[in-house]
Each structure stands twice: as C-alpha cells, then as structure tokens.
Design an enzyme around this catalytic site. Structure first.
Site, short mmCIF file in Angstrom:
data_model
loop_
_atom_site.label_atom_id
_atom_site.label_comp_id
_atom_site.label_asym_id
_atom_site.label_seq_id
_atom_site.Cartn_x
_atom_site.Cartn_y
_atom_site.Cartn_z
N TYR A 149 53.16 40.19 56.69
CA TYR A 149 52.05 40.15 57.65
C TYR A 149 52.50 39.90 59.09
CZ TYR A 149 49.47 39.73 53.29
OH TYR A 149 48.97 39.96 52.03
N HIS B 242 39.53 43.71 47.04
CA HIS B 242 39.84 44.23 45.71
C HIS B 242 38.89 43.73 44.62
CE1 HIS B 242 43.31 45.04 48.14
NE2 HIS B 242 43.63 43.76 48.21
N ARG C 21 46.02 45.89 44.35
CA ARG C 21 45.57 46.08 45.74
C ARG C 21 45.16 47.53 46.01
NH1 ARG C 21 47.19 41.10 48.18
NH2 ARG C 21 49.06 40.34 47.16
N GLU D 63 37.37 49.59 57.78
CA GLU D 63 38.18 48.66 56.98
C GLU D 63 39.60 48.62 57.55
OE1 GLU D 63 38.80 50.22 53.07
OE2 GLU D 63 39.86 48.44 52.34
N ALA E 206 41.61 39.41 50.25
CA ALA E 206 41.60 39.56 48.79
C ALA E 206 40.26 40.04 48.26
CB ALA E 206 41.99 38.24 48.13
N HIS F 121 43.55 46.77 57.14
CA HIS F 121 44.52 45.89 56.48
C HIS F 121 45.79 45.85 57.31
CE1 HIS F 121 42.00 45.43 53.03
NE2 HIS F 121 41.78 46.73 53.09
N ASP G 22 27.82 45.89 49.00
CA ASP G 22 26.35 45.96 49.02
C ASP G 22 25.79 45.45 50.34
OD1 ASP G 22 26.29 47.02 46.48
OD2 ASP G 22 25.77 45.14 45.48
N PRO H 218 39.50 35.72 53.24
CA PRO H 218 40.24 34.52 52.90
C PRO H 218 41.72 34.56 53.23
CG PRO H 218 39.53 35.72 50.93
CD PRO H 218 38.82 36.32 52.10
N ASN H 219 42.19 33.43 53.73
CA ASN H 219 43.60 33.16 54.02
C ASN H 219 44.13 33.83 55.28
OD1 ASN H 219 44.11 31.45 51.69
ND2 ASN H 219 43.87 33.31 50.48
N ASN I 126 38.29 43.15 57.63
CA ASN I 126 39.44 42.96 56.75
C ASN I 126 39.01 41.93 55.71
OD1 ASN I 126 41.75 42.41 55.37
ND2 ASN I 126 43.06 42.17 57.19
N ARG J 34 53.21 31.87 56.59
CA ARG J 34 54.08 32.30 55.48
C ARG J 34 54.05 33.81 55.38
NH1 ARG J 34 53.96 28.98 50.10
NH2 ARG J 34 55.45 30.64 49.82
N ARG K 130 51.68 48.56 47.85
CA ARG K 130 51.83 47.24 47.25
C ARG K 130 51.36 47.25 45.77
NH1 ARG K 130 49.78 42.74 51.23
NH2 ARG K 130 50.93 41.46 49.73
N SER L 219 48.80 44.90 56.28
CA SER L 219 49.90 45.47 55.51
C SER L 219 49.49 46.84 54.97
CB SER L 219 50.25 44.55 54.34
OG SER L 219 49.16 44.46 53.43
O1 CA2 Z 1 47.06 43.50 54.51
C1 CA2 Z 1 45.98 42.90 54.66
O2 CA2 Z 1 45.43 42.76 55.74
C2 CA2 Z 1 45.33 42.23 53.43
O3 CA2 Z 1 43.93 42.40 53.56
C3 CA2 Z 1 45.72 40.76 53.51
C4 CA2 Z 1 45.24 39.94 52.32
C5 CA2 Z 1 45.59 40.62 51.00
O4 CA2 Z 1 44.99 39.93 49.92
C6 CA2 Z 1 45.15 42.08 50.97
O5 CA2 Z 1 45.55 42.66 49.74
C7 CA2 Z 1 45.75 42.85 52.12
C8 CA2 Z 1 45.84 38.53 52.38
C9 CA2 Z 1 45.48 37.80 53.67
C10 CA2 Z 1 46.14 36.51 53.90
O6 CA2 Z 1 47.49 36.48 53.51
C11 CA2 Z 1 48.37 35.50 53.88
C12 CA2 Z 1 49.23 35.09 52.88
C13 CA2 Z 1 50.19 34.16 53.16
C14 CA2 Z 1 50.30 33.64 54.44
C15 CA2 Z 1 49.44 34.04 55.42
C16 CA2 Z 1 48.49 34.97 55.14
#
Ligand code: CA2
Length: 145
Positions: free
Chosen positions: A22, A79, A110, A97, A76, A99, A86, A9-10, A73, A17, A106, A101
């Site tokens: 990132y 975690h 996380r 895996e 979220a 990431h 599974d 997700p995201n 990847n 942002r 962090r 960041s």
């Molecule tokens: O560092 C990574 O790749 C993460 O998997 C990225 C996730 C975060 O929840 C993990 O803890 C670490 C978040 C991915 C999307 O984040 C964004 C947030 C704001 C703007 C753009 C992307």
C-alpha cells in the site's frame, strides 16, 4: 459540485504496515492529496473513513440529494458487502470504485467486488493517484451532463 470520498476498514492504518502493498504514505497524507486535488478541480469535498459497514451505509444514505459523486474504496468490504452495493443503488449517485493495490493480481478472495456492479469505473493499482483519477472522472462526467 460536491464529492464524497469513502474509505473502508483499516485504511486509517495506511503507512503503518505493508508498505510493499500500500506504500509508505499515511492516511493523513492521502486526505491531504485529495483535498489539494479538490481545490484544483473546484469541487467541494468530504472524506469519511469507517471500520464499520453500517456507518458506511449511513454515510451513503446521507449523501442522497446533496452529493454529486462518490469515490469509494470499501477496503475489505469490497469483497463481502451486498449492503454497500444496495446503498449505492438506493441513492443513485454516480460512483467510482478505487483500490490502492492491484487487487486483480492478489488472492482469489479479492477478485470479487460487489460494489463494482454499480460503479461506473473501477481503478486499481494506481496508489493514491487512483483517488484523484476517480475525482477527475466524476467531475468530467458531471460537466458533460
Ligand atoms: O487496495 C486497496 O485499496 C484495498 O481496498 C485495501 C484493503 C484490502 O482489503 C482490499 O482487498 C484492497 C485493505 C485496506 C487496509 O490495509 C492495510 C493493511 C495493513 C496496514 C495498513 C493498511
């Protein structure tokens, strides 16, 4: 050799942002880099992103019998998701895996990763290059076996 790259997700919002965490490159640019690297490695590639845990589980299940390696990847869901762990265990496909960041530096929440228990490697904090390193590893592991 077919690789599946899964993003949670995201991650489709990359570049919009939090560039300090990132980077400023977009999700489309990440996909371009992955496709270009797959061409260099001579690997077939499928890239899939979803904001929905069950869709990611479905994609892992669909990989059974047709995919040789998974780069994941889970964002979220890293975690929180026993379901993704599974699913990986169920299909038995080698996985790495990734990431973008450095999650180890962090927030406390996380520091847990459920999929890590299954994945052969975890790459954190290398930005987009982490995906390419994971592809290299999976291709190398496949060629050795
Ligand atoms: O560092 C990574 O790749 C993460 O998997 C990225 C996730 C975060 O929840 C993990 O803890 C670490 C978040 C991915 C999307 O984040 C964004 C947030 C704001 C703007 C753009 C992307």
């Amino acid at each position: 050799m077919k690789l599946l790259v899964l993003n949670g997700p995201n991650l489709n919002m990359l570049g919009i942002r939090e560039p300090e965490v990132y980077g400023s490159a977009t999700y489309a640019q990440l996909c371009e880099q992955i496709r270009a690297h797959a061409a260099i490695l001579g690997a077939q590639i499928e890239i899939y992103q979803s904001n929905h845990e069950g869709d990611l589980v479905d994609k892992i299940q669909a990989a059974y019998g047709s995919v040789d390696g998974i780069v994941i990847n889970p964002a979220a869901y890293t975690h929180t998701s026993v379901a993704l762990l599974d699913a990986l265990k169920a299909v038995g496909i080698p996985a790495v895996e990734v990431h973008i960041s450095d999650v180890s530096k962090r927030e406390d929440f996380r520091q847990i990763s459920f999929v890590r228990q299954y994945c052969e490697r975890t790459i954190v904090g290398h930005g987009f290059a982490g995906y390419l390193e994971a592809m290299d590893y999976l291709m190398g592991a496949h060629n050795e076996s």
